[in-house]
Design an enzyme around this catalytic site. Structure first.
Site, PDB file in Angstrom:
ATOM      1  N   LYS A 185      30.893  29.891 110.196  1.00  0.00           N
ATOM      2  CA  LYS A 185      29.764  30.808 110.033  1.00  0.00           C
ATOM      3  C   LYS A 185      30.150  32.216 110.427  1.00  0.00           C
ATOM      4  O   LYS A 185      30.906  32.416 111.369  1.00  0.00           O
ATOM      5  CB  LYS A 185      28.596  30.369 110.931  1.00  0.00           C
ATOM      6  CG  LYS A 185      27.863  29.160 110.419  1.00  0.00           C
ATOM      7  CD  LYS A 185      26.625  28.910 111.256  1.00  0.00           C
ATOM      8  CE  LYS A 185      25.849  27.700 110.753  1.00  0.00           C
ATOM      9  NZ  LYS A 185      24.674  27.414 111.574  1.00  0.00           N
ATOM     10  N   SER A 225      16.670  31.237 112.453  1.00  0.00           N
ATOM     11  CA  SER A 225      17.327  32.520 112.729  1.00  0.00           C
ATOM     12  C   SER A 225      17.481  33.319 111.443  1.00  0.00           C
ATOM     13  O   SER A 225      17.322  34.542 111.431  1.00  0.00           O
ATOM     14  CB  SER A 225      18.696  32.280 113.366  1.00  0.00           C
ATOM     15  OG  SER A 225      18.557  31.601 114.588  1.00  0.00           O
ATOM     16  N   HIS A 256      13.782  27.772 119.374  1.00  0.00           N
ATOM     17  CA  HIS A 256      14.879  27.365 120.279  1.00  0.00           C
ATOM     18  C   HIS A 256      14.380  27.330 121.728  1.00  0.00           C
ATOM     19  O   HIS A 256      14.669  26.381 122.463  1.00  0.00           O
ATOM     20  CB  HIS A 256      16.043  28.361 120.219  1.00  0.00           C
ATOM     21  CG  HIS A 256      16.793  28.417 118.924  1.00  0.00           C
ATOM     22  ND1 HIS A 256      17.076  29.588 118.279  1.00  0.00           N
ATOM     23  CD2 HIS A 256      17.348  27.431 118.164  1.00  0.00           C
ATOM     24  CE1 HIS A 256      17.774  29.342 117.180  1.00  0.00           C
ATOM     25  NE2 HIS A 256      17.951  28.050 117.084  1.00  0.00           N
ATOM     26  N   ARG A 275      13.636  20.192 112.763  1.00  0.00           N
ATOM     27  CA  ARG A 275      12.482  20.772 112.088  1.00  0.00           C
ATOM     28  C   ARG A 275      11.982  19.779 111.045  1.00  0.00           C
ATOM     29  O   ARG A 275      11.436  18.756 111.389  1.00  0.00           O
ATOM     30  CB  ARG A 275      12.855  22.110 111.445  1.00  0.00           C
ATOM     31  CG  ARG A 275      12.802  23.258 112.422  1.00  0.00           C
ATOM     32  CD  ARG A 275      13.545  24.453 111.931  1.00  0.00           C
ATOM     33  NE  ARG A 275      14.958  24.140 111.764  1.00  0.00           N
ATOM     34  CZ  ARG A 275      15.910  25.029 111.563  1.00  0.00           C
ATOM     35  NH1 ARG A 275      15.607  26.290 111.464  1.00  0.00           N
ATOM     36  NH2 ARG A 275      17.164  24.664 111.462  1.00  0.00           N
TER      37      ARG A 275
END
Ligand code: ADP
Length: 165
Positions: free
Chosen positions: A42, A129, A18, A91
């Site tokens: 989430k 994460s 990040h 990614r």
């Protein structure tokens, strides 16, 4: 007019991938707002306050950024802030479908907003994460994956002390 972009995310917690995206995106715009989103879908491991604090700590070295929290719909928030672009990191193929869908939906809702994708730095392509939290829970060394403040916070969160991770 000053060029403003928003980089939204959960940042639960922020990691070196990040930070790399933030450093690179900050060079493309006059101001980059890093927005910590409180996402209803989430359940984060870190509270919004903790995530905000860790993003601030990890980006202190970048002058032209603002760190904020939002519970609003992303495009509405970006419009209110006068942003012209949304920054997202990419990614591997894994991110593509999801990001493509969100970017097209955002474009439909706010045609004037562009989504700008920053391709992950090679050495961060595997970093997430979720992975960082899993490693930290097993006492693995995460000091090369996250900023120092985050390593300390993960250690506190999972092991309740601040020794070496
Ligand atoms: P979200 O919950 O919105 O996906 P994240 O905090 O997981 O938020 O990620 C925020 C943004 O950073 C997303 O665009 C994500 O694809 C990107 N990102 C996450 N990890 C990396 C990485 N290792 N390299 C580049 N971009 C990344």
């Amino acid at each position: 007019m000053a060029r403003l972009a928003v980089y939204p995310g959960s940042f639960d917690p922020i990691h070196d991938g990040h930070v790399d995206v933030i450093e690179r995106a900050a060079k493309l715009f006059d101001t980059l707002i890093v927005a910590v989103f409180v996402n209803v879908g989430k359940t984060p491991r870190f509270s919004a306050e903790e995530r905000l604090f860790l993003v601030r700590e990890s980006t202190k070295h970048i002058p032209n950024i603002i760190v904020e929290q939002s519970e609003d719909l992303l495009v509405r928030y970006a419009q209110k802030r006068g942003a012209e672009a949304i920054v997202r990191g990419l990614r591997a193929v894994l991110d593509f479908d999801y990001e493509f869908q969100i970017a097209l939906m955002n474009k439909k809702m706010a045609p004037e907003l562009e989504t700008v994708f920053i391709l992950t730095g090679e050495k961060y392509s595997y970093l997430s994460s979720t992975l960082v939290k899993e490693l930290a829970s097993y006492h693995a060394d995460i000091s090369t994956l996250v900023p120092a403040a985050v390593a300390g916070a993960l250690n506190d969160k999972f092991h309740g002390n601040r020794g070496s991770v």
